[in-house]
Design a protein around this motif. Structure first.
Motif, PDB file in Angstrom:
ATOM      1  N   TYR A  65       0.847  -1.190   0.000  1.00 43.05           N
ATOM      2  CA  TYR A  65       0.000   0.000   0.000  1.00 43.05           C
ATOM      3  C   TYR A  65       0.887   1.246   0.000  1.00 43.05           C
ATOM      4  CZ  TYR A  65      -3.522  -3.315   1.759  1.00 43.05           C
ATOM      5  OH  TYR A  65      -4.361  -4.393   1.929  1.00 43.05           O
ATOM      6  N   VAL A  66       0.267   2.378  -0.375  1.00 41.82           N
ATOM      7  CA  VAL A  66       0.958   3.672  -0.331  1.00 41.82           C
ATOM      8  C   VAL A  66       0.037   4.688   0.324  1.00 41.82           C
ATOM      9  CG1 VAL A  66       2.040   5.536  -1.644  1.00 41.82           C
ATOM     10  CG2 VAL A  66       2.222   3.177  -2.458  1.00 41.82           C
ATOM     11  N   VAL A  67       0.595   5.483   1.230  1.00 43.13           N
ATOM     12  CA  VAL A  67      -0.122   6.622   1.796  1.00 43.13           C
ATOM     13  C   VAL A  67       0.637   7.872   1.383  1.00 43.13           C
ATOM     14  CG1 VAL A  67      -0.994   7.746   3.871  1.00 43.13           C
ATOM     15  CG2 VAL A  67      -0.903   5.240   3.763  1.00 43.13           C
ATOM     16  N   ASN A  68      -0.018   8.738   0.621  1.00 48.81           N
ATOM     17  CA  ASN A  68       0.630   9.958   0.125  1.00 48.81           C
ATOM     18  C   ASN A  68       0.277  11.139   1.015  1.00 48.81           C
ATOM     19  OD1 ASN A  68       1.884  11.930  -1.345  1.00 48.81           O
ATOM     20  ND2 ASN A  68       0.392  11.956  -3.007  1.00 48.81           N
ATOM     21  N   CYS A  69       1.217  11.490   1.906  1.00 47.38           N
ATOM     22  CA  CYS A  69       1.025  12.617   2.830  1.00 47.38           C
ATOM     23  C   CYS A  69       1.908  13.800   2.456  1.00 47.38           C
ATOM     24  CB  CYS A  69       1.365  12.201   4.258  1.00 47.38           C
ATOM     25  SG  CYS A  69       0.406  10.844   4.910  1.00 47.38           S
ATOM     26  N   ILE A  70       2.425  13.820   1.236  1.00 46.55           N
ATOM     27  CA  ILE A  70       3.362  14.870   0.836  1.00 46.55           C
ATOM     28  C   ILE A  70       2.715  16.244   0.981  1.00 46.55           C
ATOM     29  CG2 ILE A  70       4.551  15.895  -1.133  1.00 46.55           C
ATOM     30  CD1 ILE A  70       6.100  13.604  -0.131  1.00 46.55           C
ATOM     31  N   ALA A  71       3.428  17.159   1.641  1.00 48.22           N
ATOM     32  CA  ALA A  71       3.013  18.553   1.739  1.00 48.22           C
ATOM     33  C   ALA A  71       4.041  19.389   0.970  1.00 48.22           C
ATOM     34  CB  ALA A  71       2.921  18.969   3.203  1.00 48.22           C
ATOM     35  N   GLY A  72       4.213  20.636   1.358  1.00 51.08           N
ATOM     36  CA  GLY A  72       5.199  21.477   0.680  1.00 51.08           C
ATOM     37  C   GLY A  72       4.548  22.404  -0.318  1.00 51.08           C
ATOM     38  N   ALA A  90       2.810   1.099 -13.589  1.00 51.12           N
ATOM     39  CA  ALA A  90       3.725   0.022 -13.982  1.00 51.12           C
ATOM     40  C   ALA A  90       3.857  -1.028 -12.884  1.00 51.12           C
ATOM     41  CB  ALA A  90       5.097   0.607 -14.317  1.00 51.12           C
ATOM     42  N   SER A  91       3.755  -0.596 -11.631  1.00 47.08           N
ATOM     43  CA  SER A  91       3.913  -1.515 -10.504  1.00 47.08           C
ATOM     44  C   SER A  91       2.840  -1.193  -9.462  1.00 47.08           C
ATOM     45  CB  SER A  91       5.319  -1.371  -9.899  1.00 47.08           C
ATOM     46  OG  SER A  91       5.493  -2.238  -8.801  1.00 47.08           O
ATOM     47  N   PRO A  92       1.595  -1.581  -9.727  1.00 41.97           N
ATOM     48  CA  PRO A  92       0.483  -1.127  -8.888  1.00 41.97           C
ATOM     49  C   PRO A  92       0.469  -1.738  -7.491  1.00 41.97           C
ATOM     50  CG  PRO A  92      -0.284  -2.687 -10.537  1.00 41.97           C
ATOM     51  CD  PRO A  92       1.148  -2.403 -10.854  1.00 41.97           C
ATOM     52  N   PRO A  93       0.389  -0.890  -6.460  1.00 39.39           N
ATOM     53  CA  PRO A  93       0.161  -1.401  -5.107  1.00 39.39           C
ATOM     54  C   PRO A  93      -1.298  -1.811  -4.971  1.00 39.39           C
ATOM     55  CG  PRO A  93       0.156   0.985  -5.091  1.00 39.39           C
ATOM     56  CD  PRO A  93       0.496   0.576  -6.492  1.00 39.39           C
ATOM     57  N   MET A  94      -1.635  -2.430  -3.851  1.00 36.45           N
ATOM     58  CA  MET A  94      -3.017  -2.843  -3.631  1.00 36.45           C
ATOM     59  C   MET A  94      -3.939  -1.636  -3.526  1.00 36.45           C
ATOM     60  SD  MET A  94      -2.267  -5.962  -0.943  1.00 36.45           S
ATOM     61  CE  MET A  94      -3.986  -6.392  -0.708  1.00 36.45           C
ATOM     62  N   ARG A 134      -7.472  15.060  -9.256  1.00 34.68           N
ATOM     63  CA  ARG A 134      -7.755  14.665 -10.638  1.00 34.68           C
ATOM     64  C   ARG A 134      -6.741  13.637 -11.137  1.00 34.68           C
ATOM     65  NH1 ARG A 134      -8.874  20.802 -12.731  1.00 34.68           N
ATOM     66  NH2 ARG A 134     -11.091  20.922 -12.191  1.00 34.68           N
ATOM     67  N   ILE A 135      -5.496  13.827 -10.763  1.00 31.30           N
ATOM     68  CA  ILE A 135      -4.453  12.877 -11.159  1.00 31.30           C
ATOM     69  C   ILE A 135      -4.735  11.505 -10.543  1.00 31.30           C
ATOM     70  CG2 ILE A 135      -1.997  12.327 -10.954  1.00 31.30           C
ATOM     71  CD1 ILE A 135      -1.513  15.414 -10.969  1.00 31.30           C
ATOM     72  N   VAL A 136      -5.070  11.498  -9.259  1.00 34.24           N
ATOM     73  CA  VAL A 136      -5.337  10.233  -8.556  1.00 34.24           C
ATOM     74  C   VAL A 136      -6.556   9.533  -9.140  1.00 34.24           C
ATOM     75  CG1 VAL A 136      -5.982   9.223  -6.330  1.00 34.24           C
ATOM     76  CG2 VAL A 136      -4.225  11.014  -6.425  1.00 34.24           C
ATOM     77  N   LEU A 137      -7.624  10.279  -9.394  1.00 37.70           N
ATOM     78  CA  LEU A 137      -8.832   9.666  -9.933  1.00 37.70           C
ATOM     79  C   LEU A 137      -8.640   9.241 -11.390  1.00 37.70           C
ATOM     80  CD1 LEU A 137     -11.524  11.951  -8.248  1.00 37.70           C
ATOM     81  CD2 LEU A 137     -10.725   9.683  -7.549  1.00 37.70           C
ATOM     82  N   GLY A 138      -7.713   9.898 -12.098  1.00 38.02           N
ATOM     83  CA  GLY A 138      -7.338   9.431 -13.428  1.00 38.02           C
ATOM     84  C   GLY A 138      -6.649   8.081 -13.357  1.00 38.02           C
ATOM     85  N   TYR A 139      -5.833   7.905 -12.333  1.00 36.34           N
ATOM     86  CA  TYR A 139      -5.184   6.613 -12.093  1.00 36.34           C
ATOM     87  C   TYR A 139      -6.236   5.530 -11.840  1.00 36.34           C
ATOM     88  CZ  TYR A 139      -2.721   3.079  -9.240  1.00 36.34           C
ATOM     89  OH  TYR A 139      -2.235   1.908  -8.703  1.00 36.34           O
ATOM     90  N   VAL A 140      -7.279   5.879 -11.101  1.00 41.27           N
ATOM     91  CA  VAL A 140      -8.358   4.921 -10.838  1.00 41.27           C
ATOM     92  C   VAL A 140      -9.077   4.561 -12.143  1.00 41.27           C
ATOM     93  CG1 VAL A 140     -10.569   4.577  -9.655  1.00 41.27           C
ATOM     94  CG2 VAL A 140      -8.668   5.681  -8.454  1.00 41.27           C
ATOM     95  N   ARG A 141      -9.343   5.562 -12.971  1.00 43.17           N
ATOM     96  CA  ARG A 141     -10.023   5.278 -14.250  1.00 43.17           C
ATOM     97  C   ARG A 141      -9.190   4.358 -15.135  1.00 43.17           C
ATOM     98  NH1 ARG A 141     -11.363  10.753 -13.713  1.00 43.17           N
ATOM     99  NH2 ARG A 141      -9.645  11.367 -15.080  1.00 43.17           N
ATOM    100  N   GLY A 144      -6.388   1.529 -11.599  1.00 43.91           N
ATOM    101  CA  GLY A 144      -5.725   1.492 -10.308  1.00 43.91           C
ATOM    102  C   GLY A 144      -6.715   1.578  -9.156  1.00 43.91           C
ATOM    103  N   ASP A 145      -6.230   1.288  -7.961  1.00 45.45           N
ATOM    104  CA  ASP A 145      -7.047   1.337  -6.746  1.00 45.45           C
ATOM    105  C   ASP A 145      -6.521   2.476  -5.879  1.00 45.45           C
ATOM    106  OD1 ASP A 145      -8.150   0.981  -4.162  1.00 45.45           O
ATOM    107  OD2 ASP A 145      -8.390  -1.172  -4.493  1.00 45.45           O
TER     108      ASP A 145
END
Length: 322
Positions: A65-72, A90-94, A134-141, A144-145
């Motif tokens: 799994y990945v948790v994206n907490c990047i700020a900045g 290319a290397s999808p996590p769950m 939008r980028i994340v939901l594009g990955y889902v489309r 991806g999960d």
């Protein structure tokens, strides 16, 4: 290799692991019998740069799994999200858990749900969060999960934005009862509740592509919160701030204080920005019914949130004096 290491636990890559939310997520994962954190932070390891594709592809190897907490900066958040989603193709996590923000709603008022449209004006930060989603939901489309969480104002021990900053301003008498300027809805998200939402979202069923609001407080104004927080801190009598004083702070003094604050650490150089003052008067109510139903989102009572934060603040003060 220590015998205590349990390799049966699922690996969770936490991007932004040294940040306020990221560090708490790492701590929760470390204490879990199911998950094991892989902390990735540029602050603690200069070699970890989540904006570089090679680094992210390497970090994704073997994780579940990945948790994206990047700020900045806005650019850093966008670039990290782009690189993460491209590498994950290319290397999808769950599953990817992406931390967004209530800032995506802009100047919206009334009750806002996850399908509420943003209302201008949008801050640069809010627009960047929208673009990241939008980028994340594009990955889902693309198959991806991923799940998006939108915390409100994250409050808790050592929260730099909503605990320590406000505590400094209250102790300095620069904020308190703001009158009509503080009648907006105070949407606080207890850090414990945010972490609980992250943990639940890792393996909750039937939520692929879902977006969840995460907030803890209900029907609370900023005046009510600031007064209660000030009393708990011992910052009494609670100051009553005149509208003219607040306007002067935001329009005239904020730019000067921000420049001074770069060199000096003092509550008198803490800038009260126009965006912060606008939030204090914004009548926006974050609806979390979807997260309560799907993630069993807890909602820590205000008294407990404040008590925990004040205990930490007092511990810091005692440590400085000893």
């Amino acid at each position: 290799m220590p015998d205590s290491v349990d390799f049966s636990r699922k690996l969770v890559l936490v991007l932004g692991a040294s940040g306020y939310i990221g560090s708490r997520v790492v701590a929760a994962l470390s204490g879990s019998p199911i998950y094991r954190p892989v902390a990735a932070s540029r602050r603690s390891d200069p070699g970890v740069d989540a904006t570089k594709p090679d680094n992210v592809r390497k970090a994704l190897r073997g994780v579940d799994y990945v948790v994206n907490c990047i700020a900045g900066s806005n650019q850093a958040m966008l670039r990290t999200t782009e690189v993460l989603c491209e590498a994950a193709r290319a290397s999808p996590p769950m599953r990817i858990i992406h931390l967004s923000s209530m800032a995506v709603y802009g100047a919206a008022t009334g009750t806002v749900r996850e399908d509420s449209a943003p209302v201008p004006p949008m801050s640069g930060y809010g627009q960047a969060k929208i673009d990241c989603e939008r980028i994340v939901l594009g990955y889902v489309r693309d198959g991806g999960d991923a799940v998006v969480l939108r915390p409100s104002c994250v409050f808790g021990p050592a929260s730099p934005q909503w605990t320590t900053r406000l505590a400094r301003l209250l102790r300095a008498g620069r904020i308190g009862d703001l009158g009509s300027a503080g009648d907006g809805c105070c949407n606080l998200a207890c850090i414990d509740d945010v972490v609980a939402a992250v943990m639940a979202a890792l393996n909750a069923p039937d939520i692929v592509g879902s977006v969840f609001n995460v907030s803890s407080s209900v029907d609370l104004t900023w005046n009510e919160f600031l007064t209660a927080f000030a009393k708990a801190l011992g910052a009494t009598p609670v100051q009553r701030i005149a509208p003219r004083t607040l306007r002067m702070e935001t329009k005239l003094l904020a730019p000067v204080r921000r420049i001074a604050g770069m060199a000096l650490r003092s509550p008198m150089t803490e800038a009260i920005t126009p965006s912060l003052a606008a939030l204090w008067s914004q009548d926006i109510r974050i609806d979390c019914s979807r997260a309560q139903a799907s993630l069993r989102l807890p909602r820590t009572p205000l008294e407990r949130m404040i008590a925990s934060a004040v205990q930490h603040e007092r511990g810091l003060t005692q440590a400085m004096l000893s």
